[in-house]
Each structure stands twice: as structure tokens, then as C-alpha cells.
Design an enzyme around this catalytic site. Structure first.
Site, PDB file in Angstrom:
ATOM      1  N   HIS A 132      97.213  33.666  43.755  1.00 58.64           N
ATOM      2  CA  HIS A 132      97.117  34.150  42.384  1.00 58.64           C
ATOM      3  C   HIS A 132      98.491  34.017  41.721  1.00 58.64           C
ATOM      4  O   HIS A 132      99.513  33.891  42.405  1.00 58.64           O
ATOM      5  CB  HIS A 132      96.649  35.604  42.365  1.00 58.64           C
ATOM      6  CG  HIS A 132      95.195  35.747  42.654  1.00 58.64           C
ATOM      7  ND1 HIS A 132      94.656  36.852  43.261  1.00 58.64           N
ATOM      8  CD2 HIS A 132      94.149  34.916  42.412  1.00 58.64           C
ATOM      9  CE1 HIS A 132      93.348  36.701  43.377  1.00 58.64           C
ATOM     10  NE2 HIS A 132      93.025  35.541  42.879  1.00 58.64           N
ATOM     11  N   ARG A 138      83.660  35.559  51.403  1.00 60.70           N
ATOM     12  CA  ARG A 138      82.383  35.731  52.117  1.00 60.70           C
ATOM     13  C   ARG A 138      82.070  34.483  52.950  1.00 60.70           C
ATOM     14  O   ARG A 138      81.627  34.585  54.097  1.00 60.70           O
ATOM     15  CB  ARG A 138      81.253  36.006  51.129  1.00 60.70           C
ATOM     16  CG  ARG A 138      79.917  36.228  51.817  1.00 60.70           C
ATOM     17  CD  ARG A 138      78.801  36.525  50.789  1.00 60.70           C
ATOM     18  NE  ARG A 138      77.544  36.728  51.462  1.00 60.70           N
ATOM     19  CZ  ARG A 138      76.745  35.752  51.879  1.00 60.70           C
ATOM     20  NH1 ARG A 138      77.074  34.500  51.681  1.00 60.70           N
ATOM     21  NH2 ARG A 138      75.607  36.029  52.503  1.00 60.70           N
TER      22      ARG A 138
END
Length: 126
Positions: A10, A98
């Protein structure tokens, strides 16, 4: 076979990614690297690494890396996340993490785990 590593950071963690990659530069130079857009560009320009750049995260880069992961093209993910800043593409981030869990792919989301994963890879492949 060379380790295939995805590198994502990020905005507020990009400097940390560059510092991390600089520390492991010699090892990473022998790996197949994939990264999201801006992170990959900085790794190329500042460290001279060879990196396949995807789109930036908000424009689908996380999903592109997730697709590679699902097809077995990524061995581990180093994703330096900024937990203090809301991300407009949070669903994509969650989908990538995930996918790592579903496909049993190591996913380091902070510097401590990134060092553990990279140290282990250096030991196994050194």
C-alpha cells in the site's frame, strides 16, 4: 525452480517494501517477481530488479496476482498492508488474502512475517 514471489505494498508501505527488497536484493534477483504497478516500478527503478508489473491495486492488480496464484504461478505473497488507511479496493485485497488461504500459499502482510518468509526461502534455496 526459482521461487515465484508477488510483491505488493500500500502507498504508506512502499518505502518499507523498497527497504525490505534492498535487504534481500541478491536473493530476489534470482527469483521470478511479480508486483502491482507502482510497487513494481519502484523495485525496477530503485533496485534494478526484474519484475513483471501488473496494474496498480485499485485498478485490478491484486486480482491479477490472485488469478496467477490460483493457477499455481505464485509461490508466496509479500503484501505490506496499511491497516490504518481505508482502501477503496478492500474487497480485492480480501479476495487475494483468501485465495492465499484456500490454496495454502504463504502470505506475509507485515514486515515481521515478510522477514520470516524471505529468510526461510533464502535458507531453502541458498
Amino acid at each position: 525452480m526459482k521461487p515465484r514471489i508477488a510483491l505488493i505494498a500500500h502507498d504508506k508501505k512502499k518505502d518499507d517494501m523498497i527497504a525490505l527488497a534492498a535487504e534481500y536484493r541478491d536473493f530476489l534477483a534470482g527469483c521470478t517477481l511479480t508486483a502491482t504497478g507502482t510497487t513494481g516500478g519502484r523495485l525496477i527503478n530503485e533496485l534494478g530488479l526484474t519484475v513483471e508489473c501488473k496494474h496498480s491495486g485499485p485498478f485490478g492488480g491484486d486480482l491479477q496476482i490472485g488469478a496467477q496464484l490460483v493457477t499455481g504461478e505464485i509461490d508466496c505473497v509479500i503484501f505490506l498492508r496499511d491497516p490504518m488507511t481505508p482502501q477503496p479496493h478492500e474487497p480485492d485485497i480480501n479476495a487475494l488474502v483468501r485465495a492465499c488461504d484456500v490454496h495454502n500459499v504463504a502470505c506475509a502482510t507485515n514486515l515481521a512475517t515478510a522477514h520470516l518468509v524471505l529468510s526461510n526461502l533464502v535458507h531453502k534455496n541458498g
